[in-house]
Write a protein that holds these residues in place. Structure first.
Motif, PDB file in Angstrom:
ATOM      1  N   GLY A  56       0.822  -1.210   0.000  1.00 47.65           N
ATOM      2  CA  GLY A  56       0.000   0.000   0.000  1.00 47.65           C
ATOM      3  C   GLY A  56       0.855   1.258   0.000  1.00 47.65           C
ATOM      4  N   GLU A  57       1.899   1.263   0.821  1.00 50.64           N
ATOM      5  CA  GLU A  57       2.826   2.407   0.850  1.00 50.64           C
ATOM      6  C   GLU A  57       3.566   2.534  -0.476  1.00 50.64           C
ATOM      7  OE1 GLU A  57       5.319   1.852   4.288  1.00 50.64           O
ATOM      8  OE2 GLU A  57       3.586   1.745   5.625  1.00 50.64           O
ATOM      9  N   ALA A  58       3.972   1.392  -1.033  1.00 50.41           N
ATOM     10  CA  ALA A  58       4.685   1.404  -2.320  1.00 50.41           C
ATOM     11  C   ALA A  58       3.796   1.964  -3.427  1.00 50.41           C
ATOM     12  CB  ALA A  58       5.149  -0.002  -2.674  1.00 50.41           C
ATOM     13  N   ALA A  59       2.498   1.646  -3.381  1.00 52.39           N
ATOM     14  CA  ALA A  59       1.570   2.142  -4.403  1.00 52.39           C
ATOM     15  C   ALA A  59       1.460   3.668  -4.331  1.00 52.39           C
ATOM     16  CB  ALA A  59       0.201   1.496  -4.224  1.00 52.39           C
ATOM     17  N   SER A  60       1.369   4.202  -3.119  1.00 48.41           N
ATOM     18  CA  SER A  60       1.297   5.664  -2.958  1.00 48.41           C
ATOM     19  C   SER A  60       2.557   6.327  -3.493  1.00 48.41           C
ATOM     20  CB  SER A  60       1.103   6.025  -1.485  1.00 48.41           C
ATOM     21  OG  SER A  60      -0.130   5.547  -1.032  1.00 48.41           O
ATOM     22  N   GLN A  61       3.701   5.760  -3.193  1.00 49.36           N
ATOM     23  CA  GLN A  61       4.977   6.314  -3.678  1.00 49.36           C
ATOM     24  C   GLN A  61       5.062   6.224  -5.196  1.00 49.36           C
ATOM     25  OE1 GLN A  61       7.960   4.115  -1.532  1.00 49.36           O
ATOM     26  NE2 GLN A  61       7.415   5.043   0.430  1.00 49.36           N
ATOM     27  N   TYR A  62       4.578   5.117  -5.749  1.00 47.29           N
ATOM     28  CA  TYR A  62       4.608   4.924  -7.205  1.00 47.29           C
ATOM     29  C   TYR A  62       3.773   6.000  -7.903  1.00 47.29           C
ATOM     30  CZ  TYR A  62       3.676   2.823 -11.754  1.00 47.29           C
ATOM     31  OH  TYR A  62       3.545   2.615 -13.093  1.00 47.29           O
ATOM     32  N   VAL A  63       2.559   6.224  -7.410  1.00 50.05           N
ATOM     33  CA  VAL A  63       1.675   7.235  -8.003  1.00 50.05           C
ATOM     34  C   VAL A  63       2.299   8.620  -7.862  1.00 50.05           C
ATOM     35  CG1 VAL A  63      -0.567   8.377  -7.760  1.00 50.05           C
ATOM     36  CG2 VAL A  63      -0.434   5.887  -7.754  1.00 50.05           C
TER      37      VAL A  63
END
Length: 195
Positions: A93-100
């Motif tokens: 979930g944290e990785a997805a936010s950083q990716y976006v």
């Protein structure tokens, strides 16, 4: 932090019958091909259904109607990015936010990939996030051998319309594995199919 899974599981790989024969003819299992589509559910890897022979066969018959095949494999999970464990889903979930955020921060903002299709059959967003995150971890010295996740898929397991309002079980729910390190495949075998 990688988690070492000394657990060994059985996985089933749906493929054409020709591919199945090539894999079975090579005792090292080196004939398994890694998938690198931008819509793969768990990023790059060799895909298996964990203990899901029937589901692998269904997929194969749909994809290769006149030439379907399935290969079983003994898989040692090794360092597993296990999305059946909440620690990893929180990380993702944290990785997805950083990716976006990284896509939006580029001078020419790039479009965010989307999961599309019935039941999100093409998981472009999930694939991009997992690949980007695991590649970043690998560049810092943490490599994952496998990715594992459970998926709820298809319609209700109950055919009775009245029972469906109480249901929580679906016809094609399964655990999927993406093997990033082929050395985790200990050996391949021909599964025994019911006739």
């Amino acid at each position: 932090m990688a988690v070492q899974y000394d657990r060994t599981v059985i996985g089933y790989h749906g493929c054409s019958q020709d591919t199945a024969e090539r894999i079975l003819a090579d005792p090292t299992g080196s004939e398994f091909q890694e998938s690198e589509n931008d819509y793969d559910w768990l990023g790059r890897g060799i895909y298996f259904w964990e203990y899901g022979l029937d589901r692998a066969l269904q997929w194969s018959q749909k994809r290769f109607p006149s030439n379907s095949g399935v290969v079983g494999a003994l898989i040692q999970l090794g360092n597993c990015f296990d999305l059946m464990d909440t620690r990893f889903t929180l990380e993702l979930g944290e990785a997805a936010s950083q990716y976006v955020s990284s896509l939006q921060a580029k001078s020419a903002a790039q479009p965010i990939p989307k999961n599309v299709g019935q039941g999100f059959a093409a998981r472009k967003f999930d694939c991009a996030v997992i690949n980007t995150y695991l590649q970043a971890l690998e560049s810092r010295g943490t490599a994952y051998d496998t990715v594992r996740c459970g998926f709820v898929e298809a319609g209700s397991a109950y055919s009775n319309q009245e029972l469906r309002i109480h249901m929580g079980i679906y016809q094609q729910s399964h655990i999927q594995l993406a093997i990033r390190n082929p050395r985790c495949i200990i050996g391949a075998f021909r599964p025994r199919l019911e006739e």
